[in-house]
Design a protein around this motif. Structure first.
Motif, PDB file in Angstrom:
ATOM      1  N   PHE A   1      -8.407   2.143  -4.051  1.00  0.00           N
ATOM      2  CA  PHE A   1      -7.769   3.007  -5.043  1.00  0.00           C
ATOM      3  C   PHE A   1      -8.539   4.314  -5.207  1.00  0.00           C
ATOM      4  O   PHE A   1      -7.923   5.385  -5.352  1.00  0.00           O
ATOM      5  CB  PHE A   1      -7.669   2.284  -6.392  1.00  0.00           C
ATOM      6  CG  PHE A   1      -6.391   1.532  -6.583  1.00  0.00           C
ATOM      7  CD1 PHE A   1      -5.352   2.075  -7.308  1.00  0.00           C
ATOM      8  CD2 PHE A   1      -6.227   0.274  -6.037  1.00  0.00           C
ATOM      9  CE1 PHE A   1      -4.153   1.384  -7.485  1.00  0.00           C
ATOM     10  CE2 PHE A   1      -5.047  -0.436  -6.212  1.00  0.00           C
ATOM     11  CZ  PHE A   1      -4.009   0.118  -6.939  1.00  0.00           C
TER      12      PHE A   1
ATOM     13  N   ILE B   1       1.991   1.729  -3.551  1.00  0.00           N
ATOM     14  CA  ILE B   1       0.886   2.160  -4.407  1.00  0.00           C
ATOM     15  C   ILE B   1       0.568   3.629  -4.179  1.00  0.00           C
ATOM     16  O   ILE B   1       0.355   4.395  -5.131  1.00  0.00           O
ATOM     17  CB  ILE B   1      -0.358   1.286  -4.165  1.00  0.00           C
ATOM     18  CG1 ILE B   1      -0.129  -0.128  -4.709  1.00  0.00           C
ATOM     19  CG2 ILE B   1      -1.595   1.912  -4.813  1.00  0.00           C
ATOM     20  CD1 ILE B   1      -1.230  -1.107  -4.373  1.00  0.00           C
TER      21      ILE B   1
ATOM     22  N   ILE C   1       0.621   6.657  -6.876  1.00  0.00           N
ATOM     23  CA  ILE C   1      -0.522   7.541  -7.141  1.00  0.00           C
ATOM     24  C   ILE C   1      -0.125   9.002  -6.923  1.00  0.00           C
ATOM     25  O   ILE C   1      -0.515   9.895  -7.686  1.00  0.00           O
ATOM     26  CB  ILE C   1      -1.719   7.158  -6.253  1.00  0.00           C
ATOM     27  CG1 ILE C   1      -2.255   5.779  -6.655  1.00  0.00           C
ATOM     28  CG2 ILE C   1      -2.828   8.209  -6.347  1.00  0.00           C
ATOM     29  CD1 ILE C   1      -3.323   5.239  -5.723  1.00  0.00           C
TER      30      ILE C   1
ATOM     31  N   THR D   1       0.828  -1.210   0.000  1.00  0.00           N
ATOM     32  CA  THR D   1       0.000   0.000   0.000  1.00  0.00           C
ATOM     33  C   THR D   1       0.864   1.262   0.000  1.00  0.00           C
ATOM     34  O   THR D   1       0.518   2.248  -0.654  1.00  0.00           O
ATOM     35  CB  THR D   1      -0.959   0.017   1.197  1.00  0.00           C
ATOM     36  OG1 THR D   1      -0.222  -0.090   2.423  1.00  0.00           O
ATOM     37  CG2 THR D   1      -1.967  -1.106   1.101  1.00  0.00           C
TER      38      THR D   1
END
Length: 214
Positions: A174, A107, A111, A104
């Motif tokens: 997400f 990620i 992002i 996470t």
């Protein structure tokens, strides 16, 4: 006279000989325009002016506004998928208790590098204006990423059945991360944690873990 005719023919869509095409720079400008204005309110001429290129060059290489938009989605999608696969390999070396937190965090970092892409996606998904663009997001971005993340999550969970739908959990995590990252400047008015990029990313990573563990 013949040279004049050739020049006129070349002007009907083909860029002038010698005109450069910096693909990455053009796609970055296109991403910014689509994120800030939405698909309908963005024109190829707007993108060309901001990128400092002839609009004919964009038409020549991408065909249409949808063609350029598709290239933006595909380019970021391909890069994100390759990086996700790399994250999975990296996480394989960790203890099970650490794998989800590392994933996470990676990620959220990814992002955060492209907040405008998150803004573009949130706007497209909320508006749901066009089935063709929704299909492109689904097939070129979402489904390939699910094909990597779902097996990863199952490898952590083992035989334990998730209480919620797996796809819903991933998409929700997400969507939350993208929305928070792309609105960080506004959130900084409301909470101290958003006034630091590192603090905001850490908090979003923790929230993402909680969603994926739900």
């Amino acid at each position: 006279m013949i040279d004049d005719i050739k020049g006129q023919e070349r002007g009907r869509g083909r860029p002038r000989r010698g005109e450069g095409h910096d693909r990455d720079a053009l796609l970055a400008v296109a991403l910014a325009c689509f994120a800030e204005n939405g698909f309908k309110n963005t024109s190829l001429r707007m993108i060309a002016t901001r990128a400092g290129v002839d609009v004919a060059l964009i038409s020549y290489h991408y065909g249409s506004k949808l063609g350029l938009w598709t290239e933006v989605i595909t380019s970021v999608g391909d890069d994100s998928l390759a990086r996700l696969k790399g994250f999975v390999v990296e996480c394989e070396e960790l203890e099970d208790s650490q794998r989800l937190s590392r994933m996470t965090a990676k990620i959220v970092d990814m992002i955060s590098e492209r907040p405008q892409f998150a803004q573009l996606l949130v706007g497209e998904i909320i508006a749901a204006e066009d089935d063709a663009r929704s299909d492109i997001i689904q097939t070129r971005l979402v489904e390939p990423m699910l094909s990597v993340l779902l097996p990863f999550l199952r490898s952590i969970r083992g035989d334990e059945k998730p209480p919620l739908d797996e796809v819903l959990m991933v998409i929700s995590s997400f969507a939350m991360a993208g929305l928070v990252v792309s609105t960080g400047q506004f959130l900084a008015r409301l909470t101290p944690v958003a006034r630091s990029d590192a603090g905001l990313q850490s908090a979003v990573s923790t929230l993402m873990q909680r969603i994926l563990k739900a």
